[in-house]
Design a protein around this motif. Sequence first.
Motif, PDB file in Angstrom:
ATOM      1  N   THR A 209       7.991  16.678  27.041  1.00 28.71           N
ATOM      2  CA  THR A 209       7.606  15.441  27.722  1.00 28.71           C
ATOM      3  C   THR A 209       8.651  14.979  28.735  1.00 28.71           C
ATOM      4  O   THR A 209       8.323  14.681  29.896  1.00 28.71           O
ATOM      5  CB  THR A 209       7.355  14.317  26.697  1.00 28.71           C
ATOM      6  OG1 THR A 209       6.340  14.725  25.796  1.00 28.71           O
ATOM      7  CG2 THR A 209       6.909  13.044  27.404  1.00 28.71           C
ATOM      8  N   LEU A 210       9.897  14.917  28.323  1.00 28.32           N
ATOM      9  CA  LEU A 210      10.955  14.431  29.217  1.00 28.32           C
ATOM     10  C   LEU A 210      11.193  15.403  30.367  1.00 28.32           C
ATOM     11  O   LEU A 210      11.496  14.990  31.498  1.00 28.32           O
ATOM     12  CB  LEU A 210      12.239  14.199  28.430  1.00 28.32           C
ATOM     13  CG  LEU A 210      12.158  13.112  27.352  1.00 28.32           C
ATOM     14  CD1 LEU A 210      13.508  12.928  26.669  1.00 28.32           C
ATOM     15  CD2 LEU A 210      11.690  11.787  27.959  1.00 28.32           C
ATOM     16  N   GLU A 211      11.030  16.683  30.097  1.00 31.06           N
ATOM     17  CA  GLU A 211      11.177  17.696  31.152  1.00 31.06           C
ATOM     18  C   GLU A 211      10.092  17.517  32.216  1.00 31.06           C
ATOM     19  O   GLU A 211      10.362  17.580  33.421  1.00 31.06           O
ATOM     20  CB  GLU A 211      11.079  19.092  30.539  1.00 31.06           C
ATOM     21  CG  GLU A 211      11.110  20.224  31.550  1.00 31.06           C
ATOM     22  CD  GLU A 211      10.797  21.567  30.911  1.00 31.06           C
ATOM     23  OE1 GLU A 211      10.426  22.492  31.658  1.00 31.06           O
ATOM     24  OE2 GLU A 211      10.907  21.682  29.675  1.00 31.06           O
ATOM     25  N   ILE A 212       8.871  17.289  31.754  1.00 29.00           N
ATOM     26  CA  ILE A 212       7.755  17.086  32.682  1.00 29.00           C
ATOM     27  C   ILE A 212       7.947  15.802  33.471  1.00 29.00           C
ATOM     28  O   ILE A 212       7.693  15.752  34.689  1.00 29.00           O
ATOM     29  CB  ILE A 212       6.420  17.052  31.909  1.00 29.00           C
ATOM     30  CG1 ILE A 212       6.143  18.426  31.290  1.00 29.00           C
ATOM     31  CG2 ILE A 212       5.274  16.636  32.814  1.00 29.00           C
ATOM     32  CD1 ILE A 212       4.994  18.444  30.300  1.00 29.00           C
ATOM     33  N   LEU A 213       8.409  14.757  32.803  1.00 28.58           N
ATOM     34  CA  LEU A 213       8.666  13.489  33.483  1.00 28.58           C
ATOM     35  C   LEU A 213       9.723  13.671  34.563  1.00 28.58           C
ATOM     36  O   LEU A 213       9.569  13.164  35.689  1.00 28.58           O
ATOM     37  CB  LEU A 213       9.115  12.437  32.473  1.00 28.58           C
ATOM     38  CG  LEU A 213       9.584  11.096  33.051  1.00 28.58           C
ATOM     39  CD1 LEU A 213       8.500  10.466  33.908  1.00 28.58           C
ATOM     40  CD2 LEU A 213       9.997  10.149  31.916  1.00 28.58           C
ATOM     41  N   ALA A 214      10.787  14.389  34.257  1.00 30.65           N
ATOM     42  CA  ALA A 214      11.850  14.632  35.240  1.00 30.65           C
ATOM     43  C   ALA A 214      11.304  15.375  36.456  1.00 30.65           C
ATOM     44  O   ALA A 214      11.680  15.086  37.606  1.00 30.65           O
ATOM     45  CB  ALA A 214      12.983  15.424  34.599  1.00 30.65           C
ATOM     46  N   GLU A 215      10.416  16.325  36.212  1.00 34.68           N
ATOM     47  CA  GLU A 215       9.812  17.081  37.323  1.00 34.68           C
ATOM     48  C   GLU A 215       8.961  16.176  38.206  1.00 34.68           C
ATOM     49  O   GLU A 215       8.980  16.291  39.424  1.00 34.68           O
ATOM     50  CB  GLU A 215       8.950  18.220  36.765  1.00 34.68           C
ATOM     51  CG  GLU A 215       9.756  19.333  36.101  1.00 34.68           C
ATOM     52  CD  GLU A 215       8.866  20.373  35.445  1.00 34.68           C
ATOM     53  OE1 GLU A 215       7.629  20.156  35.406  1.00 34.68           O
ATOM     54  OE2 GLU A 215       9.402  21.379  34.954  1.00 34.68           O
ATOM     55  N   ARG A 216       8.240  15.249  37.596  1.00 35.71           N
ATOM     56  CA  ARG A 216       7.396  14.338  38.366  1.00 35.71           C
ATOM     57  C   ARG A 216       8.232  13.354  39.179  1.00 35.71           C
ATOM     58  O   ARG A 216       7.883  13.014  40.302  1.00 35.71           O
ATOM     59  CB  ARG A 216       6.428  13.596  37.436  1.00 35.71           C
ATOM     60  CG  ARG A 216       5.403  14.535  36.814  1.00 35.71           C
ATOM     61  CD  ARG A 216       4.430  13.817  35.914  1.00 35.71           C
ATOM     62  NE  ARG A 216       3.428  13.047  36.628  1.00 35.71           N
ATOM     63  CZ  ARG A 216       2.392  13.575  37.272  1.00 35.71           C
ATOM     64  NH1 ARG A 216       2.233  14.889  37.318  1.00 35.71           N
ATOM     65  NH2 ARG A 216       1.517  12.798  37.880  1.00 35.71           N
ATOM     66  N   VAL A 217       9.336  12.913  38.609  1.00 39.80           N
ATOM     67  CA  VAL A 217      10.243  12.028  39.344  1.00 39.80           C
ATOM     68  C   VAL A 217      10.801  12.747  40.567  1.00 39.80           C
ATOM     69  O   VAL A 217      10.875  12.187  41.664  1.00 39.80           O
ATOM     70  CB  VAL A 217      11.394  11.551  38.434  1.00 39.80           C
ATOM     71  CG1 VAL A 217      12.475  10.851  39.258  1.00 39.80           C
ATOM     72  CG2 VAL A 217      10.862  10.616  37.353  1.00 39.80           C
ATOM     73  N   ALA A 218      11.179  14.008  40.381  1.00 36.47           N
ATOM     74  CA  ALA A 218      11.805  14.777  41.457  1.00 36.47           C
ATOM     75  C   ALA A 218      10.824  15.327  42.475  1.00 36.47           C
ATOM     76  O   ALA A 218      11.217  15.670  43.605  1.00 36.47           O
ATOM     77  CB  ALA A 218      12.611  15.927  40.859  1.00 36.47           C
ATOM     78  N   GLU A 219       9.536  15.396  42.121  1.00 36.54           N
ATOM     79  CA  GLU A 219       8.553  16.008  43.018  1.00 36.54           C
ATOM     80  C   GLU A 219       7.499  14.998  43.482  1.00 36.54           C
ATOM     81  O   GLU A 219       7.620  14.413  44.551  1.00 36.54           O
ATOM     82  CB  GLU A 219       7.910  17.207  42.327  1.00 36.54           C
ATOM     83  CG  GLU A 219       8.910  18.312  42.008  1.00 36.54           C
ATOM     84  CD  GLU A 219       8.332  19.419  41.166  1.00 36.54           C
ATOM     85  OE1 GLU A 219       7.114  19.401  40.901  1.00 36.54           O
ATOM     86  OE2 GLU A 219       9.104  20.304  40.748  1.00 36.54           O
ATOM     87  N   LYS A 220       6.495  14.765  42.702  1.00 33.22           N
ATOM     88  CA  LYS A 220       5.373  13.926  43.121  1.00 33.22           C
ATOM     89  C   LYS A 220       5.786  12.490  43.446  1.00 33.22           C
ATOM     90  O   LYS A 220       5.239  11.868  44.368  1.00 33.22           O
ATOM     91  CB  LYS A 220       4.296  13.928  42.047  1.00 33.22           C
ATOM     92  CG  LYS A 220       3.046  13.176  42.462  1.00 33.22           C
ATOM     93  CD  LYS A 220       1.942  13.306  41.435  1.00 33.22           C
ATOM     94  CE  LYS A 220       0.687  12.555  41.899  1.00 33.22           C
ATOM     95  NZ  LYS A 220      -0.430  12.694  40.934  1.00 33.22           N
ATOM     96  N   TYR A 221       6.754  11.942  42.708  1.00 31.40           N
ATOM     97  CA  TYR A 221       7.133  10.548  42.901  1.00 31.40           C
ATOM     98  C   TYR A 221       8.474  10.393  43.629  1.00 31.40           C
ATOM     99  O   TYR A 221       9.008   9.291  43.715  1.00 31.40           O
ATOM    100  CB  TYR A 221       7.184   9.830  41.553  1.00 31.40           C
ATOM    101  CG  TYR A 221       5.822   9.679  40.914  1.00 31.40           C
ATOM    102  CD1 TYR A 221       5.076   8.529  41.095  1.00 31.40           C
ATOM    103  CD2 TYR A 221       5.265  10.708  40.159  1.00 31.40           C
ATOM    104  CE1 TYR A 221       3.806   8.395  40.539  1.00 31.40           C
ATOM    105  CE2 TYR A 221       4.001  10.596  39.597  1.00 31.40           C
ATOM    106  CZ  TYR A 221       3.276   9.434  39.790  1.00 31.40           C
ATOM    107  OH  TYR A 221       2.006   9.312  39.242  1.00 31.40           O
ATOM    108  N   ALA A 222       8.964  11.464  44.190  1.00 31.76           N
ATOM    109  CA  ALA A 222      10.283  11.443  44.838  1.00 31.76           C
ATOM    110  C   ALA A 222      10.348  10.451  45.998  1.00 31.76           C
ATOM    111  O   ALA A 222      11.406   9.890  46.288  1.00 31.76           O
ATOM    112  CB  ALA A 222      10.643  12.840  45.324  1.00 31.76           C
ATOM    113  N   LYS A 223       9.213  10.217  46.670  1.00 27.69           N
ATOM    114  CA  LYS A 223       9.206   9.305  47.829  1.00 27.69           C
ATOM    115  C   LYS A 223       9.646   7.890  47.444  1.00 27.69           C
ATOM    116  O   LYS A 223      10.193   7.144  48.275  1.00 27.69           O
ATOM    117  CB  LYS A 223       7.818   9.258  48.442  1.00 27.69           C
ATOM    118  CG  LYS A 223       6.737   8.715  47.522  1.00 27.69           C
ATOM    119  CD  LYS A 223       5.360   8.728  48.175  1.00 27.69           C
ATOM    120  CE  LYS A 223       4.286   8.195  47.229  1.00 27.69           C
ATOM    121  NZ  LYS A 223       2.943   8.217  47.854  1.00 27.69           N
TER     122      LYS A 223
END
Length: 209
Positions: free
Chosen positions: A153-167
């Motif tokens: 879960t936390l790994e996936i969240l980190a990926e979303r922060v760095a990619e889809k929500y990075a803006k």
Amino acid sequence: MRITTLSPYKRNTWKIAFDDEETLYFLNVSVVEKFSLQKEMEISEQEWERICNAELCRKAYSRACYLLDYRGYSYQEMYHKLEKTYPSAVCFAVVNRLAKQGLINDHRYAEQLAYRYIIVKGYGFRRAKQEMRRRELLDAQIDEALEPFAERTLEILAERVAEKYAKYFADASDRQQIEKGKAALVRQGYSFGEVNRAVKTYLEEQEKE
């Protein structure tokens, strides 16, 4: 009751009528063959009730198979879907048949949904559970299906922060944008604590680069 009319109507449908009423009924040819119906045949009201029930079960089963061609259903979800049109006894008979055939399997369906919501859509556990409950799965089935993804879960969240929500986190000084990004992630089913830690880690790493 004596059958006075029994003949093909359209496609696989036959029309049937009795000597004591003017109403025309319509049965699938499979039901006609199952009960070996023939013109001039005498049948009791109880037998006719069984025939009508078989026709309803056939229709309900056909409808259920049509629905399953488009997506999966849980046992309860399919039952309630059919219940809008068919009697309770017919719905139970059809859903039990689907379960026996393996066309409905709540354990398998829960696993498929867990993968879809956690891995494909990137939802947090809270949002994933909400969506799975909407499919009328039991909490025990949901928890069992989600358990294998707990450590990711936390790994996936980190990926979303760095990619889809990075803006939202491109400028560490823009607190308004950062809070918008956090709120969006919370709506995806992650806790405030999880989101705050993930965003803090991301911003710290950005500063080091």
